[in-house]
Design a protein around this motif. Structure first.
Motif, PDB file in Angstrom:
ATOM      1  N   GLU A 171       0.911  -1.041   0.109  1.00 50.72           N
ATOM      2  CA  GLU A 171      -0.027   0.069   0.248  1.00 50.72           C
ATOM      3  C   GLU A 171       0.963   1.302   0.140  1.00 50.72           C
ATOM      4  N   LEU A 172       0.558   2.171  -0.298  1.00 49.15           N
ATOM      5  CA  LEU A 172       0.939   3.678  -0.640  1.00 49.15           C
ATOM      6  C   LEU A 172       0.152   4.678   0.543  1.00 49.15           C
ATOM      7  N   ALA A 186       5.816   3.213   2.382  1.00 50.26           N
ATOM      8  CA  ALA A 186       4.999   2.330   1.798  1.00 50.26           C
ATOM      9  C   ALA A 186       4.794   1.204   2.755  1.00 50.26           C
ATOM     10  N   LYS A 187       3.841   0.527   2.481  1.00 55.15           N
ATOM     11  CA  LYS A 187       3.526  -0.395   3.639  1.00 55.15           C
ATOM     12  C   LYS A 187       3.494  -1.686   2.717  1.00 55.15           C
ATOM     13  N   ALA A 209       8.398   6.692   0.335  1.00 54.79           N
ATOM     14  CA  ALA A 209       7.835   6.806  -0.791  1.00 54.79           C
ATOM     15  C   ALA A 209       7.856   7.403  -1.218  1.00 54.79           C
ATOM     16  N   PRO A 211       5.012   9.034  -3.747  1.00 55.02           N
ATOM     17  CA  PRO A 211       3.686   8.521  -4.801  1.00 55.02           C
ATOM     18  C   PRO A 211       3.654   9.373  -5.905  1.00 55.02           C
ATOM     19  N   ASP A 243      -4.797   5.807   2.604  1.00 51.08           N
ATOM     20  CA  ASP A 243      -3.775   4.781   2.718  1.00 51.08           C
ATOM     21  C   ASP A 243      -4.726   4.133   1.283  1.00 51.08           C
TER      22      ASP A 243
END
Length: 286
Positions: A171-172, A186-187, A209, A211, A243
């Motif tokens: 995820e971002l 980022a996750k 990150a 995006p 998210d």
């Protein structure tokens, strides 16, 4: 003149999880006397100039009590009305209805039957934090038992198709402070991760990150729509975390909008991010 800021936590993590450590000297540099306190402690929150929700991660089991406490605090950030709306993930359906690109979400109220997507899917409680109570199911699976278990605990269940991009890209998370973009991280995939020592949240793999433009555009639209639904200006949100995941067609989709107590990824951000947070606190008080 010194002002007081209290970062609010829970009894299991009285000083948070470490992510906010850099915020304390930043707030101090801008004239705040800073302390930590669990939300259900005997701290005099009404006397503080700024009461900032940061690690109140035990609230899902005591949400009514937590919301009552929020409403008793004059200078709470984010405010109690925002917390009430955001701590029930049914807000995702409101954002869907407002025309936002959101991961498809179906609500299953207690006593109602559930239907499940033909693809892999996720079932989670509408009130929860740190992926507790969330489970992934394979295509064609019957998740009725998990839904029933959530209903037995008094939860509405959310059913969402699993976004396979999480397995490869994660995820971002885009962080906004005072309504303005600050930073992103980022996750990695959380389902299947291990629980932290306090049993409050699943451990996340986080990295800095940048995006892409389409993700930023969605995050901006989400904040505008949420602010409109809440009847506030974006600038009235001390913090927000958006998210985002990629759908099967590559489009960015909102997974969650965190306005209550999210980790803000200061350990993955640039060195100026804590000062942006402290400045945003000053902005709220002005």
């Amino acid at each position: 003149m010194s002002r007081t800021a209290v970062l609010v936590s829970c009894a299991e993590l009285p000083s948070g999880d470490g992510d906010d450590d850099a915020v304390v000297p930043a707030l101090s540099a801008l004239g705040f006397s800073v302390s930590w306190a669990p939300w259900d402690s005997d701290y005099d929150f009404a006397a503080a100039d700024a009461v900032i929700l940061r690690a109140t991660w035990d609230y899902p089991a005591r949400r009514a009590e937590f919301l009552s406490w929020c409403e008793s605090v004059p200078s709470l950030f984010n405010p109690a009305g925002v917390v009430r709306w955001n701590t029930d993930k049914s807000y995702l359906v409101e954002l869907l209805d407002a025309g936002l690109a959101v991961v498809p979400t179906a609500l299953v109220e207690p006593g109602s039957p559930a239907s499940f997507p033909s693809s892999d899917f996720v079932v989670k409680p509408s009130v929860g934090a740190g992926s507790r109570g969330a489970a992934r199911f394979a295509s064609g699976a019957d998740a009725s038992a998990h839904v029933a278990a959530l209903h037995a605990e008094g939860h509405t269940a959310l059913v969402q198709p699993y976004q396979s991009s999480v397995d490869s890209a994660g995820e971002l998370a885009l962080v906004y402070l005072g309504g303005l973009y600050s930073h992103a991280f980022a996750k990695g995939a959380m389902l299947g991760s291990t629980m932290d020592a306090a049993g409050l949240y699943l451990e996340e793999k986080l990295t800095p990150a940048s995006p892409p433009a389409d993700v930023v555009a969605l995050a901006e639209d989400v904040l505008d729509a949420a602010s409109a639904l809440l009847g506030i200006l974006r600038a009235e949100l001390l913090y927000a975390r958006v998210d985002v995941v990629r759908g099967a067609d590559g489009r960015p989709l909102l997974l969650e909008l965190e306005l209550t107590e999210p980790s803000l990824g200061f350990r993955q951000a640039d060195e100026a991010a804590p000062m942006r947070f402290a400045s945003a606190v000053r902005q709220q008080l002005a």
